[in-house]
Design an enzyme around this catalytic site. Sequence first.
Site, PDB file in Angstrom:
ATOM      1  N   ASP A  36       0.809  -1.217   0.000  1.00 34.89           N
ATOM      2  CA  ASP A  36       0.000   0.000   0.000  1.00 34.89           C
ATOM      3  C   ASP A  36       0.845   1.271   0.000  1.00 34.89           C
ATOM      4  O   ASP A  36       0.314   2.371  -0.202  1.00 34.89           O
ATOM      5  CB  ASP A  36      -0.946   0.018   1.204  1.00 34.89           C
ATOM      6  CG  ASP A  36      -2.226  -0.765   0.920  1.00 34.89           C
ATOM      7  OD1 ASP A  36      -2.331  -1.315  -0.187  1.00 34.89           O
ATOM      8  OD2 ASP A  36      -3.100  -0.827   1.788  1.00 34.89           O
ATOM      9  N   ASP A 287     -11.762  35.346 -35.142  1.00 37.94           N
ATOM     10  CA  ASP A 287     -11.066  34.053 -35.170  1.00 37.94           C
ATOM     11  C   ASP A 287     -11.870  32.951 -34.501  1.00 37.94           C
ATOM     12  O   ASP A 287     -11.751  31.778 -34.853  1.00 37.94           O
ATOM     13  CB  ASP A 287      -9.707  34.175 -34.464  1.00 37.94           C
ATOM     14  CG  ASP A 287      -8.712  34.966 -35.301  1.00 37.94           C
ATOM     15  OD1 ASP A 287      -8.970  35.139 -36.493  1.00 37.94           O
ATOM     16  OD2 ASP A 287      -7.700  35.409 -34.739  1.00 37.94           O
ATOM     17  N   LEU A 423      -7.017  22.143 -36.919  1.00 36.20           N
ATOM     18  CA  LEU A 423      -7.044  22.954 -38.134  1.00 36.20           C
ATOM     19  C   LEU A 423      -5.664  23.040 -38.757  1.00 36.20           C
ATOM     20  O   LEU A 423      -5.506  22.956 -39.978  1.00 36.20           O
ATOM     21  CB  LEU A 423      -7.560  24.362 -37.791  1.00 36.20           C
ATOM     22  CG  LEU A 423      -7.619  25.370 -38.946  1.00 36.20           C
ATOM     23  CD1 LEU A 423      -8.555  24.868 -40.038  1.00 36.20           C
ATOM     24  CD2 LEU A 423      -8.059  26.731 -38.439  1.00 36.20           C
TER      25      LEU A 423
END
Length: 520
Positions: A36, A287, A423
């Site tokens: 652990d 834009d 893009l």
Amino acid sequence: MELSLWTYEGPPHVGAIRVAASMEGVHLLLHSPQGDTYADLLFTMIERHKRRPPVTYTTFQARDLGDDTANLVLRSAEDACKHHQPQLLLVGDSCTAELLQDQPGTLVNGAGLPIPIIPLEMLAYSRKENWGASETLYSLVRGLLAGRAPAPGSERPARDPDSAPSVNLLGPSSLGFRCRDDVREISALLERVGVRVNVVAPLGASPADLLRIPEADANVCLYPEVADTTCDWLKRSFAQPVIRTVPIGVGATRDFLREVAEVTGADVSGVLDDEFSNLPWYSRSVDSTYLTGKRVFIFADASHAVAAARIASEELGFDVVGLGTYAREQARDVRQMAKSLGLEALITDDYLVVERAVADLQPELVLGTQMERHIAKRQGIGCAVISTPAHVQDYPARYSPQMGFEGANVIFDSWVHPLMMGLEEHLLTMFREDFEFNEEVTASHLASGGGSHERAAPQPAADAASLTLAWGADAEKELKKIPFFVRGKARRNTERYAAERGLETIDLDTLYEAKAHFSN
């Protein structure tokens, strides 16, 4: 039982470690088996802490189970106090240790140690990490302040009219999402309107700081996943109002300031009249018309999911096509937001269900966790991480808040860049036959003598339809003219159209027919 490879939240004891690692003078004794201790890596490797979490593990082994593990707890508690000398000791157990029923909190509480002991009930088999963090903070605050609460029904003392109003910022913690920078941003915002920050907890707080919480006029529930239960108890016990608006996004930050003014009486008009964020201007600019109507899928913790849905739909003009959370305790808020958007909320902690939803909805942007980053990458979709679970790159060294007006600027950049990069990839693809950009030559920004740097074009994921359907040369050439960031969707739609009609080959006519079919 269902086996899961990845989970959105760890077990509750990880939440307890988060709170202990956030604070000063607090140590956690965790009754747990070997193994652990992996939790330490979450802080040192992912969040890049300078020090290990303040945790002592009993680390019992298989051979210890036939012996007295209760004595192991007591020895570990004494060693932790002697070595680390904390001001307060939290005591809990992990999921495996819970089965032993050693009751470590009760054991250590009766050991006569010279510091306050706060036992933790972790409910490891029914709860998860955020609940564990919430319960740990609540146990700390209640354990220290319960004896100081005024009599029920008594009125809260009035603030000195010559002193500035003050609030506590509750909920920011280690391994939270951008908590360090959010606290800095909101503290500066409150200072600007004349409101003093009394205590920030658990991040950076000591037990002595928690004792000062009742001095503030109100509590800001900055991260509901961690602070909701504590804020409710403080409201009942000390009559402290709770400011619940989470200031993520321009609209939410303005609402937050109005709520601060309503609760504390501060004058926020000067800040509301100024434009501190560029996001509104950016989203109205020429834009950004390219962004309008982009299909967005959101899946995160409840607070960030709701905030993201509001920003996407109201401030950026996106079309939210999916909204969900893995945080069942706060699912109501997500369901309400989804309903207002005409959606059905996706409440699940199964990442495979989320992946199927993304595949079905075919969004152009995914806003989610580290899990959704992987899902989006496999499906060729842009993604921005907006909440935990997150990876090392989502804990930047630079100042990068999510809250407040500057946080809105960071969010705009983070969300828009994946779309803009899509893009850019499309433009590079359009000019791939150009003498400078084609794949057979060295990239223009590299030395000319470096040789060819070939790049493999991204390949669409194979599915049942693409394995049986063939693409004609003309159709494949035409497909490449479709923008990069929607080409995968066009391919899948065309293949589905052809498969439903029993076609074996996709030609140019099939591509155009599929486009017309799905455009209606």
